[in-house]
Scaffold this motif. Sequence first.
Motif, PDB file in Angstrom:
ATOM      1  N   LYS A  93      -5.429   9.099  -4.916  1.00 55.51           N
ATOM      2  CA  LYS A  93      -5.994   7.864  -4.362  1.00 55.51           C
ATOM      3  C   LYS A  93      -5.299   6.631  -4.926  1.00 55.51           C
ATOM      4  CE  LYS A  93      -9.451   9.941  -2.266  1.00 55.51           C
ATOM      5  NZ  LYS A  93      -9.773   9.858  -0.855  1.00 55.51           N
ATOM      6  N   LEU A  94      -4.492   6.831  -5.968  1.00 54.82           N
ATOM      7  CA  LEU A  94      -3.857   5.695  -6.628  1.00 54.82           C
ATOM      8  C   LEU A  94      -2.995   4.842  -5.683  1.00 54.82           C
ATOM      9  CD1 LEU A  94      -3.538   4.301  -9.386  1.00 54.82           C
ATOM     10  CD2 LEU A  94      -1.567   5.742  -9.812  1.00 54.82           C
ATOM     11  N   PRO A  95      -2.142   5.466  -4.830  1.00 54.73           N
ATOM     12  CA  PRO A  95      -1.293   4.629  -3.966  1.00 54.73           C
ATOM     13  C   PRO A  95      -2.085   3.639  -3.123  1.00 54.73           C
ATOM     14  CG  PRO A  95      -0.585   6.900  -3.850  1.00 54.73           C
ATOM     15  CD  PRO A  95      -1.841   6.892  -4.661  1.00 54.73           C
ATOM     16  N   ALA A  96      -3.204   4.074  -2.571  1.00 54.76           N
ATOM     17  CA  ALA A  96      -3.984   3.177  -1.713  1.00 54.76           C
ATOM     18  C   ALA A  96      -4.416   1.945  -2.500  1.00 54.76           C
ATOM     19  CB  ALA A  96      -5.206   3.913  -1.162  1.00 54.76           C
ATOM     20  N   THR A  97      -4.918   2.172  -3.722  1.00 52.48           N
ATOM     21  CA  THR A  97      -5.368   1.038  -4.545  1.00 52.48           C
ATOM     22  C   THR A  97      -4.202   0.164  -4.954  1.00 52.48           C
ATOM     23  OG1 THR A  97      -7.217   2.334  -5.355  1.00 52.48           O
ATOM     24  CG2 THR A  97      -6.554   0.453  -6.675  1.00 52.48           C
ATOM     25  N   LEU A  98      -3.093   0.804  -5.356  1.00 51.23           N
ATOM     26  CA  LEU A  98      -1.939   0.014  -5.787  1.00 51.23           C
ATOM     27  C   LEU A  98      -1.402  -0.841  -4.649  1.00 51.23           C
ATOM     28  CD1 LEU A  98       0.140   2.255  -8.201  1.00 51.23           C
ATOM     29  CD2 LEU A  98      -1.409   0.383  -8.711  1.00 51.23           C
ATOM     30  N   THR A 267     -15.122  -0.875  -1.409  1.00 50.57           N
ATOM     31  CA  THR A 267     -16.442  -0.494  -0.899  1.00 50.57           C
ATOM     32  C   THR A 267     -16.707  -1.151   0.442  1.00 50.57           C
ATOM     33  OG1 THR A 267     -17.174  -0.424  -3.180  1.00 50.57           O
ATOM     34  CG2 THR A 267     -18.873  -0.363  -1.503  1.00 50.57           C
ATOM     35  N   VAL A 268     -16.394  -2.453   0.549  1.00 48.43           N
ATOM     36  CA  VAL A 268     -16.677  -3.145   1.803  1.00 48.43           C
ATOM     37  C   VAL A 268     -15.818  -2.574   2.932  1.00 48.43           C
ATOM     38  CG1 VAL A 268     -16.671  -5.358   2.982  1.00 48.43           C
ATOM     39  CG2 VAL A 268     -17.304  -5.242   0.586  1.00 48.43           C
ATOM     40  N   PHE A 269     -14.540  -2.355   2.657  1.00 46.16           N
ATOM     41  CA  PHE A 269     -13.627  -1.918   3.720  1.00 46.16           C
ATOM     42  C   PHE A 269     -13.507  -0.398   3.813  1.00 46.16           C
ATOM     43  CE2 PHE A 269     -12.174  -6.262   2.903  1.00 46.16           C
ATOM     44  CZ  PHE A 269     -12.123  -6.752   4.193  1.00 46.16           C
ATOM     45  N   PRO A 272      -9.827   4.056   1.218  1.00 45.86           N
ATOM     46  CA  PRO A 272      -9.830   5.318   0.465  1.00 45.86           C
ATOM     47  C   PRO A 272      -9.029   5.242  -0.829  1.00 45.86           C
ATOM     48  CG  PRO A 272      -8.348   5.475   2.311  1.00 45.86           C
ATOM     49  CD  PRO A 272      -8.975   4.111   2.389  1.00 45.86           C
ATOM     50  N   GLY A 273      -9.439   4.386  -1.749  1.00 43.36           N
ATOM     51  CA  GLY A 273      -8.720   4.240  -3.009  1.00 43.36           C
ATOM     52  C   GLY A 273      -9.540   4.745  -4.182  1.00 43.36           C
ATOM     53  N   MET A 274      -9.058   4.417  -5.397  1.00 41.04           N
ATOM     54  CA  MET A 274      -9.709   4.908  -6.609  1.00 41.04           C
ATOM     55  C   MET A 274     -11.099   4.326  -6.800  1.00 41.04           C
ATOM     56  SD  MET A 274      -6.939   5.037  -9.625  1.00 41.04           S
ATOM     57  CE  MET A 274      -6.932   3.270  -9.808  1.00 41.04           C
ATOM     58  N   PHE A 276     -13.352   3.204  -4.628  1.00 37.34           N
ATOM     59  CA  PHE A 276     -14.306   3.818  -3.707  1.00 37.34           C
ATOM     60  C   PHE A 276     -14.654   5.228  -4.194  1.00 37.34           C
ATOM     61  CE2 PHE A 276     -15.092   5.316   0.856  1.00 37.34           C
ATOM     62  CZ  PHE A 276     -16.319   4.678   0.926  1.00 37.34           C
ATOM     63  N   LEU A 277     -13.623   5.946  -4.612  1.00 34.83           N
ATOM     64  CA  LEU A 277     -13.807   7.295  -5.144  1.00 34.83           C
ATOM     65  C   LEU A 277     -14.715   7.277  -6.367  1.00 34.83           C
ATOM     66  CD1 LEU A 277     -12.541  10.256  -4.902  1.00 34.83           C
ATOM     67  CD2 LEU A 277     -11.141   9.550  -6.823  1.00 34.83           C
ATOM     68  N   PHE A 278     -14.498   6.281  -7.232  1.00 34.01           N
ATOM     69  CA  PHE A 278     -15.276   6.179  -8.464  1.00 34.01           C
ATOM     70  C   PHE A 278     -16.760   5.994  -8.143  1.00 34.01           C
ATOM     71  CE2 PHE A 278     -17.079   3.238 -11.708  1.00 34.01           C
ATOM     72  CZ  PHE A 278     -17.140   4.145 -12.745  1.00 34.01           C
ATOM     73  N   LEU A 279     -17.062   5.101  -7.191  1.00 31.83           N
ATOM     74  CA  LEU A 279     -18.472   4.876  -6.864  1.00 31.83           C
ATOM     75  C   LEU A 279     -19.102   6.132  -6.272  1.00 31.83           C
ATOM     76  CD1 LEU A 279     -19.024   1.309  -5.473  1.00 31.83           C
ATOM     77  CD2 LEU A 279     -19.607   2.266  -7.684  1.00 31.83           C
ATOM     78  N   GLU A 280     -18.326   6.844  -5.442  1.00 35.23           N
ATOM     79  CA  GLU A 280     -18.840   8.107  -4.902  1.00 35.23           C
ATOM     80  C   GLU A 280     -19.107   9.090  -6.027  1.00 35.23           C
ATOM     81  OE1 GLU A 280     -17.020   8.715  -0.455  1.00 35.23           O
ATOM     82  OE2 GLU A 280     -15.751   9.196  -2.159  1.00 35.23           O
TER      83      GLU A 280
END
Lengths: 326, 318
Positions: A93-98, A267-269, A272-274, A276-280
């Motif tokens: 998921k890192l690339p999406a966040t980066l 979260t709002v959008f 699929p990054g880190m 969002f994953l963390f909150l899940e």
Amino acid sequence: MIAFVVRRLFQAVIVMFVISLLSFSIQDNLGDPLRELVGQSVSEEERQALRDELGLNDPFLTQYLRFVGNALEGDLGTSYFFKEPALDVILNKLPATLELVFGATLIIILLSVPLGVYSAINPRSWFSKTVMGMSIVGISIPVFLTAIMAIYLFSVELNWLPSYGRGETVPVFGSWETGFLTKDGLLHLLLPCASLASIMLPLFIRLIRSEMMEVLESEYVKYAWAKGLSPLRIWFLHALKNTMLPVITVGGVQIGTMVAYTILTETVFQWPGMGFLFLEAVNRVDTPLIVAYLIVVGAIFVITNTLVDLIYGLVNPTVKLAGKKS
Amino acid sequence: MTTPVEVLDIPTRPSAWARFKDTHLFHSFTRDKVAMVSFGLFVLYALAALFAPLIAPYNPYDPASIDIMNSELPPIWQEGADPAFLLGTDAQGRDMLSTMLYGTRISLMIGICAVMLQMFLGVLIGLSAGYFGGRVDSFLMRMADIQLSFSTMMVAIVVLAVFQAAFGAELYADLAIFMLILVIGIAEWPQYARTVRASVLAEKHKEYVDAARVMGFGSGRIMWRHILPNTLSPLLVISTVQVANAIISEASLSFLGLGMPVSQPSLGSLISSGFEYIFSGAWWITVLPGIVLVVLVLVMNLLGDWLRDVLNPKLYKG
């Protein structure tokens, strides 16, 4: 200089140690790995045997050392939910966040430098006043609200831009999927990046403006004017250089803040990054994943801060090197 | 020892307002329209928060006053509105005006309490660091550096997330208000510690401090009674901005579901609860508390900016 580098690296190691200790105590106290493994239908004796076998009854220090040893080999446990190594799940998921952070940084740099410099050079013009007014409004709007308003305006009402997800991505360098190379991916990046940038942009405009105004008052700039250098040369070569020094330091700290704000933006959008994953993972009490996130993000924080301090020490010869005379 | 001091104090009290009217602060206040409007709005917010139970037409915490049939009614100027609900209702049928009043109350309370905690910790640490210097100073300031390098939001999200996962959502909802105050309060102490330390360093070699020391006062008394009063104006400046930041942090955490529960909403959790309805056109559940929140934070920031301009001669020229 070497003493400074060593001191700084030593501090980084200490901070990483504290992070690992915290992560480990979270892992130790949150959730029961046994229940995740075998479920409810196993007798108490079997449980105890299994606990012994897994080393869950070992003393704290032994368990901690094992945890660190595994972590150094890149093994942060297996996600309860994904049934895959937690580190792999995070790194996927890192690339999406980066990319989100990169896009936002790009917007911030491209806008804050010209706007900040302009309003420092012409503090009394109406444009500068508008920029400063907008920037204080910008600081006052939480990033998630900006994101919601952007979705409402551009996705719901005008229907111009997509409101969630990454859109079409193409692979580069093996598993790195990028949204920067397709039109659809870029359209999906636009709103999240702009929202993420919105919280930092006013801060940087104000910072660059106030630093630049201070520099423009300094003796050496007056001397440059007296020498008859062209205004552009003075502003962008002489003044801007010294303006950027404090901006680098603040920038380093803000990269960390930006990672925190990615959690909100993602979260709002539903990005699929880190974050969002963390909150899940938190909602599922997926402890290994929570711990892996903490370690990865902690490492990002420590590395950026150390790098920024070192770069600052390199570019600014007047930085106080502790332990040295004058 | 203390009685004569109090006796002396009383006759000067009535002139305090007169003396205040003559200060630089008051004069620049009367000349600055933005500051006056901001201050007026802030007082309005404070009153609304304080008297929310009296002003609000409904009690949003009382399940008996809520009817699910009234859910998602628009504000009064739109079609299909019910005149009983001035600003419409949210998804659970609660009156928006009442929920927003109570939400402002909670947001402001968390913001102010968190900042008081920050100030307490920061002043204590900053005073000791600046006054004692040496090892204590460098250790405390290193701690501050490290704490600052992790953003407040990050620390708050992680700590609250772990607590929520550990306690379970229901127990957490009861404790949320204290957790928010604690986390936001503890995460931001370096802001105060650094400011206080800088002022202490500037003050501590002045003659009045030496005089106090010669008179044999202890370090504690010198720090609290002599040096601290001289560091108050920078504290006032950062406090306004810090309250604004704390309110934003609280709203963001509530938006993520780590803050106030929907049953006892702050402005952030109200915005959050309305988010999913924005796609179906019920914009007011999100937008109205959003405006209330932004105006509150903006007003605090404007006041902070104005105070900084007035109280800090170094930036005065800007």
